[in-house]
Design a protein around this motif. Structure first.
Motif, PDB file in Angstrom:
ATOM      1  N   UNK A 198      -7.403 -54.271  -8.441  1.00 54.69           N
ATOM      2  CA  UNK A 198      -5.853 -53.280  -9.019  1.00 54.69           C
ATOM      3  C   UNK A 198      -5.954 -51.552  -8.220  1.00 54.69           C
ATOM      4  N   UNK A 199      -5.734 -50.560  -8.987  1.00 58.85           N
ATOM      5  CA  UNK A 199      -5.343 -49.334  -8.789  1.00 58.85           C
ATOM      6  C   UNK A 199      -6.470 -48.472 -10.399  1.00 58.85           C
ATOM      7  N   UNK A 200      -6.351 -47.113  -9.978  1.00 60.32           N
ATOM      8  CA  UNK A 200      -6.536 -46.209 -11.362  1.00 60.32           C
ATOM      9  C   UNK A 200      -5.770 -46.224 -11.785  1.00 60.32           C
ATOM     10  N   UNK A 201      -5.019 -45.738 -12.865  1.00 56.39           N
ATOM     11  CA  UNK A 201      -4.347 -45.674 -14.197  1.00 56.39           C
ATOM     12  C   UNK A 201      -3.676 -43.710 -13.612  1.00 56.39           C
ATOM     13  N   UNK A 202      -2.401 -43.967 -14.252  1.00 51.50           N
ATOM     14  CA  UNK A 202      -2.301 -42.646 -14.025  1.00 51.50           C
ATOM     15  C   UNK A 202      -3.305 -41.962 -15.306  1.00 51.50           C
ATOM     16  N   UNK A 203      -3.540 -41.038 -15.233  1.00 43.97           N
ATOM     17  CA  UNK A 203      -4.391 -39.783 -16.359  1.00 43.97           C
ATOM     18  C   UNK A 203      -5.368 -40.730 -15.968  1.00 43.97           C
ATOM     19  N   UNK A 204      -5.629 -40.837 -15.108  1.00 41.04           N
ATOM     20  CA  UNK A 204      -7.674 -41.048 -14.466  1.00 41.04           C
ATOM     21  C   UNK A 204      -7.976 -39.605 -14.436  1.00 41.04           C
ATOM     22  N   UNK A 205      -8.910 -39.500 -15.231  1.00 36.51           N
ATOM     23  CA  UNK A 205      -9.349 -38.579 -13.522  1.00 36.51           C
ATOM     24  C   UNK A 205     -11.334 -37.855 -13.789  1.00 36.51           C
ATOM     25  N   UNK A 206     -11.387 -37.919 -12.159  1.00 34.73           N
ATOM     26  CA  UNK A 206     -12.851 -37.701 -12.306  1.00 34.73           C
ATOM     27  C   UNK A 206     -13.190 -36.252 -11.873  1.00 34.73           C
ATOM     28  N   UNK A 207     -14.188 -35.927 -12.214  1.00 32.51           N
ATOM     29  CA  UNK A 207     -14.492 -34.231 -12.073  1.00 32.51           C
ATOM     30  C   UNK A 207     -15.869 -33.954 -11.181  1.00 32.51           C
ATOM     31  N   UNK A 208     -15.807 -33.712  -9.956  1.00 28.65           N
ATOM     32  CA  UNK A 208     -16.622 -33.375  -9.772  1.00 28.65           C
ATOM     33  C   UNK A 208     -17.569 -31.603  -9.659  1.00 28.65           C
ATOM     34  N   UNK A 209     -19.069 -31.808 -10.089  1.00 31.25           N
ATOM     35  CA  UNK A 209     -19.798 -31.090 -10.038  1.00 31.25           C
ATOM     36  C   UNK A 209     -20.780 -30.889  -9.160  1.00 31.25           C
ATOM     37  N   UNK A 210     -21.432 -29.342  -8.826  1.00 29.22           N
ATOM     38  CA  UNK A 210     -22.756 -29.494  -8.102  1.00 29.22           C
ATOM     39  C   UNK A 210     -23.889 -28.479  -9.160  1.00 29.22           C
TER      40      UNK A 210
END
Lengths: 214, 170
Positions: A198-210
């Motif tokens: 399938x796919x990623x659903x609406x409102x999914x959030x992916x946050x990358x930090x260093x």
């Protein structure tokens, strides 16, 4: 605003998110032209829009940090009980990944798992999908230490899971500790996260930090 | 310039108490992290977490733990009156043996039930130790504006610290 004399530098966001069909990508450009990076910097964030998203990819990851942290609140958009996150680095689609897990299910079963020679880390974040009740999203914390170190294979420490209050299908949640390895000493310059189906659903959030070292 | 990972507030107990509350939490971050270093006035102390003053049975928990290196298990609990951040060791004098780190994801979203991922552990003697991973869910789509941490019965001792951080995504 605090002015740091003699230490001003220009922060130029360089992370990109490719294959953007819906949703939004934000880079820390709002800081302005002059900013003093802290110990923990936001590199890029992707929020899935109403059309869903087949995968998320962070590219051109800055090589100026000590480690990376990826924080995820997400759900799969597929008629399934759950999805797992498949992780690839630097576009490597070869059989160069291994993984392991320790897990506990809400039906009191539990166990371990292990996989070698895969074409992705299959033990990424474990998240709910459409057979779970609405508003139920799962969480994932991925830590990648020494991601620029060319003397080390790249390890991913993953904590993940979700609960569904004994509703949905199946009527139990999951909590997992997972580990992945990219069998390469190359510095990580990109990360791709794909749902197992399938796919990623609406409102999914992916946050990358260093994260910087001392 | 706003920091990405920023301390919002710290509460260091000047006297023993069984409840700590962070209120009027800014809505400008993406995630919250609550870090707790704590000792219990007795072995009946634990870390119960409630949001926005909700003490209804609107929380569920799934946990995986190991205790004293001789048992390992987990559990799943529904319709609780609180989420869970861990147990609290009986303090050895004034020392604080327990630590809990509670990650709260996307706390301002009005499209999701609120999830926390907690890691906690303690050791209060050579033979007594416990470690645990827990997911708690608050079945409410409201943005989180306050967090209450409370103990089942025994107080947290003087010197216990509770620090709330905000993480701001780009």
């Amino acid at each position: 605003m605090t002015t740091h004399l003699g230490l001003q530098r220009i922060l130029v966001p360089s992370a990109q998110v490719s294959s953007l069909t819906t949703g939004s990508i934000t880079l820390p450009s709002a800081r302005g032209q002059f900013s003093i990076p802290g110990d923990y910097d936001s590199i890029a964030t992707y929020t899935v829009g109403s059309g869903g998203q087949s995968f998320i990819e962070f590219t051109s990851i800055p090589q100026t940090y000590k480690s990376l942290e990826l924080r995820i609140s997400a759900r799969g958009a597929v008629s399934n009980t759950h999805i797992t996150t498949l992780i690839q680095a630097n576009g490597d689609t070869g059989a160069n990944y291994t993984g392991a897990e320790l897990y506990k299910d809400g039906n009191n079963s539990g166990g371990t798992g292990h996989a070698v020679g895969e074409t992705y880390i299959s033990y990424g974040p474990f998240l709910p999908a459409n057979q779970q009740s609405a508003n139920i999203f799962g969480v994932g914390l991925i830590e990648i230490a020494e991601y620029t170190n060319t003397n080390m294979k790249k390890s991913f420490l993953i904590r993940t899971g979700y609960d569904n209050n004994a509703t949905g299908t199946p009527s139990w949640g999951h909590i997992l500790m997972r580990q992945g390895l990219w069998n390469s000493t190359s510095a990580i310059t990109s990360l791709k996260l794909t749902p197992s189906t399938g796919s990623w659903a609406q409102y999914s959030i992916f946050a990358l930090y260093g994260l910087r070292d001392a | 310039m706003a920091l990405t990972y920023e301390p919002i507030a710290t509460n260091t107990l000047g006297s023993a108490t069984g409840s700590v509350t962070f209120s009027s939490i800014p809505q400008t971050y993406t995630d919250l992290v609550l870090k707790i270093q704590v000792g219990g006035a007795s072995s009946s102390a634990n870390i119960q977490v409630r949001f926005n003053g909700d003490s209804g049975t609107n929380y569920n928990v799934i946990a995986m733990y190991a205790y004293n290196d001789s048992s390992k298990a987990g559990g799943s609990y529904q319709n609780l009156a609180h989420g869970y951040g861990g147990n609290v060791a009986l303090a050895m004098g004034t020392s604080l043996q327990g630590i809990s780190i509670i990650n709260i994801f996307d706390y301002t979203s009005t499209n999701k039930f609120k999830n926390t991922y907690s890691n906690w552990g303690y050791a209060n003697s050579i033979s007594t130790a416990e470690t645990n991973h827990i997911i708690s869910q608050w079945r409410n789509t409201s943005a989180i504006t306050s967090i209450n941490i409370s103990s089942y019965s025994a107080n947290y001792i003087t010197g216990s610290t509770f620090t709330l951080y905000g993480i701001k995504a780009a």
